[in-house]
Design a protein around this motif. Structure first.
Motif, PDB file in Angstrom:
ATOM      1  N   HIS A 136       0.854  -1.189   0.000  1.00 19.88           N
ATOM      2  CA  HIS A 136       0.000   0.000   0.000  1.00 19.88           C
ATOM      3  C   HIS A 136       0.886   1.234   0.000  1.00 19.88           C
ATOM      4  CE1 HIS A 136       0.823   0.222   4.275  1.00 19.88           C
ATOM      5  NE2 HIS A 136       0.450  -1.040   4.375  1.00 19.88           N
ATOM      6  N   ASN A 139       3.881   2.043   2.232  1.00 18.67           N
ATOM      7  CA  ASN A 139       5.055   1.176   2.154  1.00 18.67           C
ATOM      8  C   ASN A 139       5.888   1.455   0.903  1.00 18.67           C
ATOM      9  OD1 ASN A 139       4.500  -0.041   4.567  1.00 18.67           O
ATOM     10  ND2 ASN A 139       3.496  -1.836   3.687  1.00 18.67           N
ATOM     11  N   ASP A 152       8.996  -2.545   3.990  1.00 18.46           N
ATOM     12  CA  ASP A 152       8.011  -3.403   4.646  1.00 18.46           C
ATOM     13  C   ASP A 152       7.647  -4.611   3.781  1.00 18.46           C
ATOM     14  OD1 ASP A 152       6.229  -4.463   6.354  1.00 18.46           O
ATOM     15  OD2 ASP A 152       4.810  -2.789   6.336  1.00 18.46           O
ATOM     16  N   PRO A 226      -1.314   1.479   8.150  1.00 19.28           N
ATOM     17  CA  PRO A 226      -0.963   0.149   7.670  1.00 19.28           C
ATOM     18  C   PRO A 226      -1.258  -0.912   8.740  1.00 19.28           C
ATOM     19  CG  PRO A 226       0.997   1.394   8.186  1.00 19.28           C
ATOM     20  CD  PRO A 226      -0.160   2.332   8.320  1.00 19.28           C
TER      21      PRO A 226
HETATM   22 MG   LIG Z   1       4.050  -0.838   6.835  1.00 23.61          MG
END
Ligand SMILES: [Mg+2]
Ligand SMILES: Nc1ncnc2c1ncn2[C@@H]1O[C@H](COP(=O)(O)OP(=O)(O)O)[C@@H](O)[C@H]1O
Length: 226
Positions: A136, A139, A152, A226
């Protein structure tokens, strides 16, 4: 930095888990908090170009998983370099820049080129036998060199297919990359899009009924924490 110094820094970080994320209670003055996510907090080691990603109690097992993934991605410049890892931490390149989510909020423009670069990163990961997931806009970091870095990668070994990135790209191409769309999108609007998406209204507006059968994804991934 030797392993002893890193251990001292990691041990200095005391984290409390709250309903909506993590709070740092104390940490060494040699560290600066730069971000936190669903499973870890990230601190820059002052006077270096590195960060420590520390996983609090209950999330420690992710450190080993993410370290293994980073080891498989070390030959690709679109991911940060991994320098060290331990039972509950990783030491990574500090990536200067702004996440694509914050670009939307702050009105910093990004382009299809950056999304294509992210796709190249995911294609590389797939060639290494990984399954990029939990992708997403928080990241992906847009750097001052006008390129992106993907951070990530903890969930790149999961087996299930994750539709999230395809949904995000669909929205970017349907709305953000259109000429009339402003660069800055207020958080409230982002949240409203998430709600509309959840209720399958935007898909109807955008004529993508079939695609959004698997919805709910954006609401808990694209726009929220997140
Ligand atoms: Mg993250
Ligand atoms: N290597 C890095 N360089 C700069 N900022 C980072 C780095 N890693 C993480 N961050 C920041 O910290 C936030 C949380 O890190 P992330 O790895 O996504 O944690 P989580 O796995 O908990 O989601 C990111 O959204 C980003 O803002």
């Amino acid at each position: 930095m030797d392993p002893g110094e890193i251990s001292v820094l990691v041990a200095s970080i005391s984290i409390r888990e709250e309903k909506h994320g993590f709070t740092i209670i104390s940490m060494s003055p040699a560290l600066t908090l730069i971000g936190s996510g669903r499973s870890a907090v990230v601190c820059k080691i002052r006077s270096t170009n590195r960060v420590i990603k520390v996983f609090p109690s209950g999330y420690e097992h992710i450190a080993g998983e993410e370290a293994t993934v980073y080891e498989q991605l070390q030959d690709c410049a679109l991911f940060p370099e991994l320098y060290a890892s331990g039972a509950n931490y990783l030491v990574l390149d500090y990536i200067d820049g702004v996440t694509l989510y914050d670009c939307l909020v702050q009105g910093i423009p990004f382009t299809k080129k950056h999304i294509d670069e992210a796709d190249q990163a995911f294609a590389y990961a797939k060639r290494q036998g990984l399954n990029p997931a939990d992708i997403h806009l928080r990241n992906i970091i847009l750097t001052p060199a006008n390129t992106i870095k993907v951070i990530d990668v903890a969930r790149f070994k999961q087996e299930e297919y994750d539709q999230q990135w395809e949904d995000i790209k669909f929205y970017l191409h349907s709305i953000y990359f259109k000429r009339y769309c402003p660069n800055r999108i207020p958080i409230l609007v982002l949240r409203s899009i998430a709600t509309l998406y959840k209720n399958k209204l935007t898909s109807r507006l955008l004529g993508r009924r079939k695609h959004v059968r698997k919805t709910g994804l954006i609401a808990n991934s694209m726009w929220k924490k997140p």
